[in-house]
Design an enzyme around this catalytic site. Structure first.
Site, short mmCIF file in Angstrom:
data_model
loop_
_atom_site.label_atom_id
_atom_site.label_comp_id
_atom_site.label_asym_id
_atom_site.label_seq_id
_atom_site.Cartn_x
_atom_site.Cartn_y
_atom_site.Cartn_z
N SER A 1 0.97 -1.38 0.23
CA SER A 1 -0.39 0.26 0.23
C SER A 1 0.96 1.21 0.22
O SER A 1 2.00 1.45 0.67
CB SER A 1 -0.79 -0.51 1.32
OG SER A 1 -1.72 1.32 1.24
N TYR B 1 -2.38 -0.08 10.81
CA TYR B 1 -2.85 -0.42 9.06
C TYR B 1 -1.63 -0.58 8.50
O TYR B 1 -1.10 -1.19 7.92
CB TYR B 1 -3.75 -0.39 8.72
CG TYR B 1 -4.06 -0.49 7.75
CD1 TYR B 1 -4.46 -1.75 6.74
CD2 TYR B 1 -3.67 0.58 6.61
CE1 TYR B 1 -4.21 -2.52 5.30
CE2 TYR B 1 -4.22 0.08 5.50
CZ TYR B 1 -3.33 -1.19 4.79
OH TYR B 1 -3.83 -1.90 3.51
N LYS C 1 1.26 -2.86 6.98
CA LYS C 1 2.08 -3.13 5.97
C LYS C 1 3.49 -3.48 5.69
O LYS C 1 4.04 -3.64 5.05
CB LYS C 1 1.10 -2.49 5.39
CG LYS C 1 0.32 -2.74 4.96
CD LYS C 1 -0.07 -3.93 3.67
CE LYS C 1 -1.76 -4.27 3.62
NZ LYS C 1 -1.44 -5.25 3.01
P1 NAD Z 1 -11.28 -6.98 1.19
O1 NAD Z 1 -11.37 -7.08 1.85
O2 NAD Z 1 -12.06 -6.93 0.15
O3 NAD Z 1 -9.80 -8.22 0.70
C1 NAD Z 1 -9.72 -8.82 1.87
C2 NAD Z 1 -10.14 -10.52 1.31
O4 NAD Z 1 -9.63 -11.02 2.43
C3 NAD Z 1 -11.40 -10.66 2.00
O5 NAD Z 1 -11.86 -11.75 1.69
C4 NAD Z 1 -11.42 -11.72 3.23
O6 NAD Z 1 -12.72 -12.57 3.79
C5 NAD Z 1 -10.44 -12.18 3.00
N1 NAD Z 1 -10.13 -12.76 4.80
C6 NAD Z 1 -9.06 -11.08 5.65
N2 NAD Z 1 -8.17 -11.64 6.53
C7 NAD Z 1 -7.92 -13.20 6.39
C8 NAD Z 1 -7.99 -14.50 7.07
N3 NAD Z 1 -6.91 -14.28 8.28
N4 NAD Z 1 -7.64 -15.77 6.46
C9 NAD Z 1 -8.17 -15.78 5.09
N5 NAD Z 1 -8.67 -14.93 4.63
C10 NAD Z 1 -9.20 -13.62 4.98
O7 NAD Z 1 -9.78 -6.22 0.50
P2 NAD Z 1 -9.12 -5.36 -0.40
O8 NAD Z 1 -9.16 -3.93 -1.07
O9 NAD Z 1 -9.97 -6.29 -1.26
O10 NAD Z 1 -7.76 -5.37 0.11
C11 NAD Z 1 -6.85 -6.57 -0.67
C12 NAD Z 1 -5.48 -6.52 0.19
O11 NAD Z 1 -4.99 -5.00 -0.60
C13 NAD Z 1 -5.22 -5.91 1.51
O12 NAD Z 1 -4.18 -6.55 1.77
C14 NAD Z 1 -5.48 -4.31 1.62
O13 NAD Z 1 -4.70 -4.20 2.57
C15 NAD Z 1 -4.81 -4.02 0.43
N6 NAD Z 1 -4.91 -3.15 0.25
C16 NAD Z 1 -6.18 -2.51 -0.52
C17 NAD Z 1 -6.50 -1.65 -0.81
C18 NAD Z 1 -7.94 -0.88 -1.17
O14 NAD Z 1 -7.52 0.45 -0.66
N7 NAD Z 1 -8.37 -1.59 -1.32
C19 NAD Z 1 -5.42 -0.45 -1.01
C20 NAD Z 1 -3.79 -0.94 -0.71
C21 NAD Z 1 -3.91 -2.03 -0.13
C1 WQD Z 2 -10.19 10.07 -0.57
C2 WQD Z 2 -9.86 11.10 -0.31
C3 WQD Z 2 -10.41 11.95 2.13
C4 WQD Z 2 -14.33 9.77 2.61
C5 WQD Z 2 -7.52 5.09 2.27
C6 WQD Z 2 -5.77 4.54 3.10
C7 WQD Z 2 -5.43 3.81 2.91
C8 WQD Z 2 -5.66 2.88 1.56
C9 WQD Z 2 -6.26 3.37 0.42
C10 WQD Z 2 -5.38 0.51 2.28
C11 WQD Z 2 -9.54 12.17 0.83
C12 WQD Z 2 -11.76 11.63 1.51
C13 WQD Z 2 -13.09 10.97 1.39
C14 WQD Z 2 -15.41 11.16 2.51
C15 WQD Z 2 -14.26 12.35 1.59
N1 WQD Z 2 -5.49 1.45 1.73
N2 WQD Z 2 -12.86 11.34 1.74
N3 WQD Z 2 -15.27 12.20 2.56
O1 WQD Z 2 -7.84 7.86 2.65
O2 WQD Z 2 -6.88 8.59 0.58
O3 WQD Z 2 -6.61 5.87 1.82
O4 WQD Z 2 -7.94 4.38 1.17
O5 WQD Z 2 -4.19 0.43 2.08
O6 WQD Z 2 -3.79 3.29 3.22
O7 WQD Z 2 -6.05 5.61 4.27
O8 WQD Z 2 -9.29 6.80 0.79
O9 WQD Z 2 -11.18 6.84 -0.29
O10 WQD Z 2 -11.18 7.19 2.31
O11 WQD Z 2 -9.77 9.15 0.71
O12 WQD Z 2 -14.02 13.78 1.39
O13 WQD Z 2 -16.26 10.38 2.87
O14 WQD Z 2 -11.24 11.64 0.17
O15 WQD Z 2 -10.31 13.23 2.81
O16 WQD Z 2 -8.99 12.81 0.73
P1 WQD Z 2 -7.91 7.64 1.58
P2 WQD Z 2 -10.08 7.35 0.95
#
Ligand code: NAD
Ligand code: WQD
Length: 345
Positions: A124, A148, A152
């Site tokens: 991330s 969180y 990572k």
């Molecule tokens: P998500 O919650 O939709 O998917 C994660 C999946 O992992 C879920 O289906 C959940 O049931 C499963 N899971 C969680 N813990 C588990 C465990 N202990 N054993 C087996 N399964 C488990 O999330 P996502 O948005 O698809 O994110 C996937 C990965 O990407 C995560 O590691 C997240 O940190 C990373 N990530 C997501 C974002 C984002 O904004 N969505 C951004 C950066 C990084």
């Molecule tokens: C985006 C923008 C908010 C909601 C998060 C995690 C990051 C990563 C992705 C996993 C910002 C604004 C949001 C709302 C708003 N996840 N906002 N009203 O904060 O960039 O990132 O998700 O790794 O670690 O921190 O994403 O979608 O929450 O916000 O104004 O109701 O929208 O302030 O500027 P963010 P977000």
């Protein structure tokens, strides 16, 4: 290739599964469904015409995971499983370390035991902490501002240590920026339980009439319109980046970190305006104070992904919004027939 996806039933994993299946790979989804639904499997089948194997189990069940790797002759793992809500991680740090860090240790033990040495990890951009310069390249100093983010960061460091200990490992940490949108079919997408924390799913529910209005967190940032700027990336572009990374890893032993972003920043108000174009409805919003912990702007230098993987994001913000809206319409709660109240102002 036989590829096991931990967390493969979740938002990002399910889209990667679709792209992998369509590229001819065999896919094993390993997920405990703590944040996803069993119905995702049928939707993946509907899109691809192929049936992935699904194992409902926790990544911390090392024996089950080891057996799965053996039984399905797995050659590479993509590791999506984890908890990802920043606010929740502040309240429940033990759960986050147990699930994310301990879960990854368990996965690595199972991989070591079975000789599976190729790993694509869901990293991330949160590991860059408060940006010291923009755009963020992979050499930017790393830090974390919440539990969180620290999980990572710990995992990335653990994976790097592992690659030093044994040169056979091939590990790439893909640092995602802000994944949004859905598969063009509208069958799979991001469907958070309860009130969404993230911008795009919140907007989609406001547009659908399920939530009253969007709270825009601050309009006094040093950005063109004063609202927060982020690098939103279409989840299908992100998924294609994973398949490119998998092919690339075959030629690249060692540990790598690669950004997956577009390089383009958009503000909250850009997102609102584009979503209005995509859904053809008004989208009521109100400016409220900044959200604690938010930065003004965050966007990627995606150059390394292009140089190394030959990958770059292709889909624009309108496609991101249109696909999220299509998914919302397919999965909404029946309120979709009603018009939004209020105005875009
Ligand atoms: P998500 O919650 O939709 O998917 C994660 C999946 O992992 C879920 O289906 C959940 O049931 C499963 N899971 C969680 N813990 C588990 C465990 N202990 N054993 C087996 N399964 C488990 O999330 P996502 O948005 O698809 O994110 C996937 C990965 O990407 C995560 O590691 C997240 O940190 C990373 N990530 C997501 C974002 C984002 O904004 N969505 C951004 C950066 C990084
Ligand atoms: C985006 C923008 C908010 C909601 C998060 C995690 C990051 C990563 C992705 C996993 C910002 C604004 C949001 C709302 C708003 N996840 N906002 N009203 O904060 O960039 O990132 O998700 O790794 O670690 O921190 O994403 O979608 O929450 O916000 O104004 O109701 O929208 O302030 O500027 P963010 P977000």
């Amino acid at each position: 290739m036989n590829v096991l996806l931990t967390g493969g039933m979740g938002y990002i994993g399910s889209h990667v599964a679709v792209v992998l299946l369509q590229a001819g790979h065999r896919v094993i989804l390993y997920d405990n469904l703590c944040n996803s639904e069993a119905s995702v499997l049928a939707r993946i089948e509907q899109i691809t015409g192929k049936t992935p194997t699904f194992i409902q189990a926790d990544i911390r069940a090392t024996k089950t995971l080891t057996d799965a790797l053996k039984q399905h002759a797995v050659e590479a793992v993509m590791h999506f499983a984890g908890l990802k809500a920043v606010g929740e991680s502040v309240e429940k740090p033990i759960e986050y370390y147990a699930n994310n860090v301990e879960g990854t240790v368990s996965l690595l033990e199972a991989m070591r035991e079975t000789g599976v040495r190729s790993l694509v990890f869901s990293g991330s951009a949160t590991v860059y902490g408060e940006p010291q310069y923009l755009p963020l390249d992979e050499a930017h100093p790393l830090s974390a501002t919440n539990p969180y983010g620290r999980t990572k960061l710990h995992i990335e460091e653990m994976l790097r240590d592992l690659s030093v200990s044994n040169p056979l490992w091939r590990i790439v940490c893909l640092r995602y920026f802000n994944p949004v949108g859905a598969h063009e079919s509208g069958l799979i997408g991001e469907n958070p339980v309860g009130i969404p924390n993230n911008l795009m799913p919140y907007i989609a529910r406001v547009a659908a009439g399920e939530l009253k209005e969007l709270s825009v967190f601050g309009n006094d940032y040093p950005t063109p319109d004063g609202t927060g700027v982020r690098d939103y990336i279409h989840v299908m572009d992100l998924a294609e980046g994973h398949v490119a990374a998998l092919a690339w890893l075959a030629e690249h032993p060692g540990w790598y970190a690669i950004n997956l972003g577009t390089g383009q920043g958009y503000s909250v108000l850009d997102m609102v305006a584009t979503f209005v174009r995509a859904c053809g409805r008004d989208l009521p919003y109100r400016i409220v104070p900044r959200r604690a912990g938010d930065v003004a702007a965050c966007y990627a230098d995606p150059g390394k992904a292009l140089r190394e993987l030959g990958w770059r994001a292709r889909r624009d913000l309108l496609e991101m919004c249109a696909s999220a809206w299509k998914f919302q319409n397919r999965t909404g709660t029946g309120l979709l027939g009603s018009d939004c109240e209020g105005r875009l102002s």
